[in-house]
Scaffold this motif. Structure first.
Motif, PDB file in Angstrom:
ATOM      1  N   PRO A 198       9.457  -6.340   6.778  1.00  0.00           N
ATOM      2  CA  PRO A 198       8.962  -6.290   8.120  1.00  0.00           C
ATOM      3  C   PRO A 198       7.608  -7.081   7.875  1.00  0.00           C
ATOM      4  O   PRO A 198       7.083  -7.548   8.823  1.00  0.00           O
ATOM      5  N   LEU A 199       6.624  -6.826   6.578  1.00  0.00           N
ATOM      6  CA  LEU A 199       5.416  -7.395   6.568  1.00  0.00           C
ATOM      7  C   LEU A 199       5.619  -9.000   6.755  1.00  0.00           C
ATOM      8  O   LEU A 199       4.829  -9.842   7.422  1.00  0.00           O
ATOM      9  N   LEU A 228      12.180  -3.464  10.208  1.00  0.00           N
ATOM     10  CA  LEU A 228      11.284  -2.369   9.894  1.00  0.00           C
ATOM     11  C   LEU A 228      11.811  -1.215   9.794  1.00  0.00           C
ATOM     12  O   LEU A 228      11.219  -0.286   9.353  1.00  0.00           O
ATOM     13  N   GLY A 284      11.595   3.507   1.366  1.00  0.00           N
ATOM     14  CA  GLY A 284      10.687   2.983   2.786  1.00  0.00           C
ATOM     15  C   GLY A 284       9.610   1.935   2.237  1.00  0.00           C
ATOM     16  O   GLY A 284       9.736   0.825   2.711  1.00  0.00           O
ATOM     17  N   LEU A 285       8.874   2.220   1.313  1.00  0.00           N
ATOM     18  CA  LEU A 285       7.931   1.101   0.826  1.00  0.00           C
ATOM     19  C   LEU A 285       8.313   0.132   0.181  1.00  0.00           C
ATOM     20  O   LEU A 285       7.806  -0.968   0.542  1.00  0.00           O
ATOM     21  N   SER A 323      12.069   0.811   6.463  1.00  0.00           N
ATOM     22  CA  SER A 323      10.927   1.345   5.679  1.00  0.00           C
ATOM     23  C   SER A 323      10.185   2.362   6.565  1.00  0.00           C
ATOM     24  O   SER A 323       9.483   3.260   6.102  1.00  0.00           O
ATOM     25  N   LEU A 324      10.329   2.159   7.918  1.00  0.00           N
ATOM     26  CA  LEU A 324       9.685   3.298   8.878  1.00  0.00           C
ATOM     27  C   LEU A 324      10.402   4.637   8.809  1.00  0.00           C
ATOM     28  O   LEU A 324       9.853   5.749   8.677  1.00  0.00           O
ATOM     29  N   SER A 334       9.426  -2.155   3.208  1.00  0.00           N
ATOM     30  CA  SER A 334       8.477  -2.518   4.139  1.00  0.00           C
ATOM     31  C   SER A 334       8.066  -4.153   3.776  1.00  0.00           C
ATOM     32  O   SER A 334       7.519  -4.553   4.586  1.00  0.00           O
TER      33      SER A 334
END
Length: 471
Positions: free
Chosen positions: A323-324, A163, A316-317, A166-167, A320
């Motif tokens: 983590p998803l 994470l 970041g996107l 991306s965060l 992501s």
């Protein structure tokens, strides 16, 4: 004697009253694991921004990541042993406070040196949180749910590691680089309040009172690990005499440490536990998988930004997806471990990471962003499954008096892998891009050469896994 149905009803009522407390206690441990893992990876995506903010090279700002890992690596086994002696809850609360205060200092740092020092302090707090979160599961959760709880913590560790980039990209785009550290402050406060209220009070038995602490062993281990970490991080673009000297010092230190532990009355690590082939394999696999995961986390932001031309929020996107995948696979991974057993699911997780690594070495150059996202989803979901199974296998086989140390060794193996992955990647990029500074490498060089060199490095890890599984 009361009737059986009265006794049964009383037990059910007691269990119902205890269930919310157990859930909140587990939530505090899960948050501790998430925050410490998040701190490992969240700074990676900010390295290009930090290099510009402080007018520093990539090698200099890389210490923002490495100082954190170095602190965890050198202290994690020692703090696990201290927790076994002094009380795990008490030390965990102190670690959460240290982590939160250090995060605040990172956010207000005015120089790169101050930021690196604060990150080292943050790593000290993270070492306590990692070592004692898993060790406290046996005290906070009923024995029948220990495996599932270990699976949750393993999943949270995987999510936190994945994470971070991306965060971090979203926070940097919206609030600047300081936000990637300041976000830990309110989360740390919440974790402290939950842990203080819901974790069981430390119980000190006669054996704990008589237990000693191996100060010399901890010092030797810390110096040995520091020498290894520095050998892997200093002048990575040119492995010279200093690196060789540090590796030699690490080897000598390891020899002295083994000798001291064999003679100590209260050793930091009881060397007899390494006779267990399951523990040896679990620690080795944890280090190897973490090496690959950190490789993907470090190369990802630079490949997406330098080669595909994405800015920080889109980087970041893009990252992501990992983590998803970890979040969606967490619960099924825990149930799979409970149903099919940790050893079998460990192998399945390893196969998934190896397959994803092979895909990552080929697809991005042919398919672009989609060729990067698909392998990362496979790698991250498989990593969550591996962490769940491997941690469950090691910790459920640990004696209560050794849970802190064994948990610390799991964290140590993982962070040795993270340091190796973060450090070796610098040399791989320097060799592939023919430049001492990754941040200034031409985009065409990053696009055309880095995936091939990552394939060589990750292929080496896959071969090591194959040998390990075969044995």
């Amino acid at each position: 004697m009361p009737p059986i149905h009265v006794i049964r009803n009383a037990l059910v009522a007691g269990s119902a009253e205890r269930r919310p407390a157990v859930l909140w206690a587990l939530a505090s441990l899960a948050l501790s694991m998430l925050l410490s893992s998040l701190g490992t990876s969240i700074a990676n995506v900010g390295l290009p921004t930090l290099a510009q903010a402080f007018s520093a090279s990539f090698q200099e700002v890389q210490w923002v990541v490495l100082a954190y890992l170095l602190a965890i690596t050198t202290l994690i086994v020692g703090v696990g042993r201290i927790g076994d002696i002094l009380g795990r809850r008490r030390l965990l609360l102190a670690g959460i406070v240290l982590f939160s205060v250090a995060s605040l200092l990172c956010g207000v740092a005015s120089t790169l040196g101050q930021l690196i020092a604060a990150r080292a302090a943050q790593g000290c707090g993270a070492a306590i949180m990692i070592a004692l979160s898993m060790a406290l599961v046996g005290e906070a959760v009923p024995q029948a749910r220990t495996g599932s709880a270990m699976g949750l913590l393993g999943t949270m560790s995987a999510i936190g590691t994945a994470l971070g980039p991306s965060l971090g990209g979203v926070l940097i785009a919206g609030f600047g680089w300081r936000a990637i550290f300041l976000v830990n402050v309110p989360l740390g406060l919440l974790t402290f309040l939950l842990a203080r209220r819901h974790l069981p009070v430390d119980r000190r038995g006669p054996q704990t009172e008589r237990a000693g602490f191996d100060t010399l062993g901890m010092l030797l281990l810390a110096l040995t690990l520091a020498a290894y970490a520095l050998a892997m991080t200093i002048a990575r673009s040119h492995f010279g005499p200093l690196n060789i000297a540090l590796l030699l010092a690490a080897a000598i230190g390891a020899g002295f440490f083994v000798r001291v532990e064999a003679r100590a009355t209260a050793p930091l690590i009881d060397l007899a536990i390494f006779r267990d082939p399951g523990l040896r394999a679990g620690l080795a696999m944890s280090a190897l998988v973490a090496t690959v995961i950190m490789t993907t986390l470090v190369v990802g932001p630079f490949y997406l930004a330098r080669s595909l031309g994405l800015n920080a929020p889109f980087v970041g996107l893009a990252m992501s997806a990992g983590p998803l995948a970890a979040a969606l696979s967490g619960v099924p991974a825990g149930r799979s471990v409970d149903r099919f057993g940790a050893p079998r699911m460990t192998i399945v997780g390893l196969i998934g990471v190896a397959a994803g690594s092979c895909m990552l070495s080929v697809l991005p150059t042919r398919l672009g962003i989609s060729g990067y996202l698909a392998p990362m989803i496979v790698i991250t979901a498989s990593y969550a499954l591996f962490q769940t199974a491997n941690n469950s296998a090691v910790m459920t086989a640990s004696r209560p008096a050794q849970r802190g140390v064994n948990s610390g060794m799991l964290g140590l193996a993982r962070n040795i892998g993270l340091i190796t992955g973060a450090s070796v990647l610098g040399a791989v990029f320097a060799l592939a891009a023919a430049t001492p500074d990754i941040a200034t490498a031409p985009p065409v060089t990053v696009r055309d050469k880095s995936p091939a060199w990552c394939a060589i490095f990750e292929g080496w890890n896959n071969c090591m896994w194959g040998n390990l599984i075969a044995h």
